[in-house]
Design an enzyme around this catalytic site. Structure first.
Site, short mmCIF file in Angstrom:
data_model
loop_
_atom_site.label_atom_id
_atom_site.label_comp_id
_atom_site.label_asym_id
_atom_site.label_seq_id
_atom_site.Cartn_x
_atom_site.Cartn_y
_atom_site.Cartn_z
N LEU A 25 -33.25 21.09 -51.50
CA LEU A 25 -32.54 20.98 -53.06
C LEU A 25 -31.91 19.78 -53.03
O LEU A 25 -31.43 19.31 -53.83
CB LEU A 25 -31.89 22.52 -53.18
CG LEU A 25 -32.45 23.72 -53.56
CD1 LEU A 25 -31.23 24.60 -53.46
CD2 LEU A 25 -33.07 23.56 -54.61
N GLY A 26 -31.42 19.76 -52.21
CA GLY A 26 -30.83 18.15 -51.99
C GLY A 26 -30.03 17.99 -50.21
O GLY A 26 -29.94 18.87 -49.75
N GLY A 28 -26.00 16.24 -48.33
CA GLY A 28 -24.74 15.93 -48.79
C GLY A 28 -23.79 15.82 -47.42
O GLY A 28 -24.90 15.40 -46.42
N MET A 30 -22.35 17.17 -45.44
CA MET A 30 -21.94 18.43 -44.14
C MET A 30 -23.59 19.46 -43.66
O MET A 30 -23.65 19.69 -43.06
CB MET A 30 -21.15 19.76 -44.88
CG MET A 30 -19.82 19.51 -45.24
SD MET A 30 -18.50 21.47 -45.80
CE MET A 30 -19.16 20.75 -47.16
N GLY A 31 -25.12 18.63 -44.70
CA GLY A 31 -25.80 18.75 -44.28
C GLY A 31 -26.82 19.00 -45.59
O GLY A 31 -26.31 18.68 -45.99
N VAL A 33 -29.09 20.84 -48.34
CA VAL A 33 -29.00 22.40 -49.13
C VAL A 33 -30.70 22.90 -49.25
O VAL A 33 -31.25 22.05 -49.30
CB VAL A 33 -28.11 21.94 -50.59
CG1 VAL A 33 -28.31 23.66 -50.66
CG2 VAL A 33 -27.14 21.71 -49.59
N ASP A 147 -12.56 22.31 -53.30
CA ASP A 147 -13.48 21.13 -53.39
C ASP A 147 -13.97 20.84 -54.82
O ASP A 147 -15.28 20.73 -55.15
CB ASP A 147 -14.37 20.97 -52.17
CG ASP A 147 -14.84 18.75 -52.92
OD1 ASP A 147 -14.67 18.09 -53.19
OD2 ASP A 147 -16.16 19.21 -52.16
#
Length: 287
Positions: A25-26, A28, A30-31, A33, A147
């Site tokens: 899905l994407g 970021g 942090m890691g 998705v 966040d």
């Protein structure tokens, strides 16, 4: 944030915990998705989920992992809100840590505003009411988002949802008054972005000393409420329940989002849902 849906690559895992993965899905800070499908526990109904991997070096601290686990468990048992993506489990001690939420068939506020421009005032009021209710549900369970920004607000045809709550690893001071008020600050900054396509503080979420928020492009009728959210003194910021009444005067958030979002937004949302169907090979039913 969901962007650039794609099938699994050769280096992507096929399974994380109970969830079989169908695509990306994407990506970021942090890691990655992933779109997954499975049941969070034996006997539960299978569902589509967004599984976020967490870089192991970010959660080496054992007390931090314990807090994240506790909050995810609290969210799964105590948070029932149409404005919060349901928690769907986590595994923080494995070689590849992950946390999952119910998949939201929609696009991020950040993507939609950057692509199609700001929302009209009526839509921002409805969005504000929905996000206030998401914070009310999280705070009632003693969970702070930490966040809440345009990247972590997904707009779907039914309701907007807050996602990735509790995972801002740099802000883990505990659910004290200041931290709850920080969520309200982030909400105000998010709504400024929804109105104007810019952040209220020089391109960033956080203010500099003595800096007043830039509310250029914000409708005059919304300025008092959003200015109050961005007050430098945490105790001066309004609580979410009071803010919800000030923003969403007609309780428009209770209506399907497809009825109050611009048509170009809803078209993009439908495209995201169709992309998820293609990745999973299954029809999406409800939430």
């Amino acid at each position: 944030m969901i962007q650039g849906m794609a099938g699994l690559g050769s280096t992507d895992p096929q399974q994380l915990g109970p969830y079989r993965l169908h695509g990306v899905l994407g990506n970021g800070r942090m890691g990655t998705v992933y779109l997954g499908r499975g049941a969070p526990q034996r006997g539960a109904r299978k569902q589509l989920v967004a599984v976020r991997t967490l870089r192991p070096e970010l959660i080496r601290d054992r007390p931090l992992r314990a807090r994240l686990r506790q909050e995810m468990q609290a969210a799964a048992t105590s948070v029932r809100s149409p404005y919060v993506a349901d928690a769907a489990g986590c595994e923080l001690d494995s070689a590849q840590p992950w946390a999952a939420n119910a998949f939201v068939p929609g696009a991020s506020l950040e993507l939609l505003v950057s692509k199609y421009g700001p929302l009209p005032e009526s839509s921002v009021r409805a969005l504000g009411g929905a996000l206030c209710k998401s914070l009310m549900a999280l705070h009632a369970a003693r969970i702070t988002h930490r966040d809440l920004g345009p990247h972590n607000v997904l707009l779907a045809a039914d309701t907007p949802r807050a996602v990735d709550y509790g995972l801002a690893l740099g802000r883990m001071s505990g659910p004290a008054t200041d931290e709850l008020a920080d969520d309200v600050f982030d909400l105000g900054a998010t709504l400024v972005y929804a109105c104007s396509a810019h952040q209220p503080f020089a391109g960033n979420m956080l203010p500099m000393a003595r800096e007043d928020p830039d509310l250029t492009g914000v409708p005059d009728a919304l300025c008092p409420a959003l200015f109050a959210c961005l007050h430098k003194t945490p105790e001066s910021r309004p609580p979410p329940d009071v803010l919800a009444k000030a923003l969403d005067l007609a309780d428009t958030a209770e209506q399907p989002a497809a009825e109050w979002l611009p048509e170009v937004y809803t078209h993009e949302i439908e495209e995201v849902a169709d992309g998820a169907r293609r990745l999973s090979g299954r029809r999406l039913f409800g939430r």
